[in-house]
Design an enzyme around this catalytic site. Structure first.
Site, short mmCIF file in Angstrom:
data_model
loop_
_atom_site.label_atom_id
_atom_site.label_comp_id
_atom_site.label_asym_id
_atom_site.label_seq_id
_atom_site.Cartn_x
_atom_site.Cartn_y
_atom_site.Cartn_z
N GLU A 149 0.82 -1.21 0.00
CA GLU A 149 0.00 0.00 0.00
C GLU A 149 0.85 1.26 0.00
O GLU A 149 1.80 1.39 0.78
CB GLU A 149 -0.91 0.02 1.23
N GLU A 247 -11.77 2.86 2.90
CA GLU A 247 -10.99 2.98 4.14
C GLU A 247 -11.13 4.44 4.59
O GLU A 247 -10.23 5.26 4.43
CB GLU A 247 -9.53 2.60 3.90
#
Length: 267
Positions: A149, A247
């Protein structure tokens, strides 16, 4: 109830981070609400959860943090990353979770890097490549996919090495193995780089998942400056049919936030 299939109203599979919504509820109840509303679920540090209870929740898990401690770019940290990545795999199997998330370094409780980097050297790049090659070996051996990520340094994660999407794309594409993909976080990329549609286009062959939140504030799509409707149309036209994970914090009512997320990615 969600049967585990992609969302009928979207060309993508939509997932929601259980760490960030329905915060007044215990995590198992959050997972049940996320599932009832038709989404897959994601979690962070698995060591903080009762895994058996999560497995019984009925949730379909999309991703989880795939390590506990460790870093990419130094010998001791790389060995620790591999050790705790191995520990994460049985948990992923128990949850039937296909993707295990990694970062450039471990993050503390405030999201700050455990090992800060004022500058990423050539030697660090070479070591990170080697570490991720070992991670890809592990993923292929165990039948799981690790995803790296991108983060941002300006707001949330200052002095995190390999934070930019350009960095994570360079590393993943240089390893170029099926068990190592990108978790392309567009919230972080907007803060650090922008030009999101072209970023998605260049990264497309290496994307394992896309995560989203709006800027500023890290709340659901539609609360800030990112045109997620345009991004959704572009991703559909590119042929992306994978997971989009929210998220993000809810700006108000949690169910309303999830409805906005679904609407943004219904194209």
């Amino acid at each position: 109830m969600n049967d585990g299939s992609p969302n009928a109203s979207s060309p993508f599979t939509l997932a929601v981070c259980a760490e960030m919504v329905f915060k007044s509820l215990p995590v198992v109840d959050r997972l049940k609400r996320i599932t009832e509303l038709g989404f897959h679920a994601e979690i962070w540090d698995w060591t903080k959860h009762d895994i058996a209870a999560l497995a019984r929740s009925g949730a379909v898990f999309s991703s989880m943090t795939g390590y506990v401690t460790g870093t990419l770019a130094d010998d001791a940290g790389a060995d620790e990353l591999l050790r705790t990545a191995k520990q994460s795999i049985p948990v992923a199997r128990e949850l039937n979770c296909p993707r295990l998330n990694l970062h450039g370094t471990g993050l503390d409780g405030q999201g700050l890097p455990v090992v800060k980097a004022d500058k990423v050297t050539g030697a660090m790049w070479l070591k990170a490549h080697d570490t991720l090659s070992r991670i890809a070996d592990l993923g292929e051996k165990e039948g799981v996919t690790f995803v790296l990520e991108n983060l941002n340094e300006a707001v949330d994660h200052p002095k995190t090495p390999f934070a930019k999407a350009e960095d994570t794309l360079a590393l993943v594409s240089s390893v170029n193995r099926p068990a190592l993909k990108l978790n392309l976080d567009l919230y972080h990329a907007q803060i650090g780089e922008g030009n999101l549609i072209e970023l998605c286009r260049r990264a497309l062959p290496h994307i394992g998942e896309i995560q989203v939140a709006d800027v500023p504030g890290r709340m659901e799509p539609g609360t800030g400056e990112i045109n997620y409707k345009a991004i959704a149309r572009a991703l559909k036209d590119m042929g992306y049919r994978g997971t989009i994970g929210m998220e993000a914090w809810a700006s108000g009512d949690d169910e309303t936030a999830l409805a906005r997320f679904r609407d943004a990615f219904t194209v």
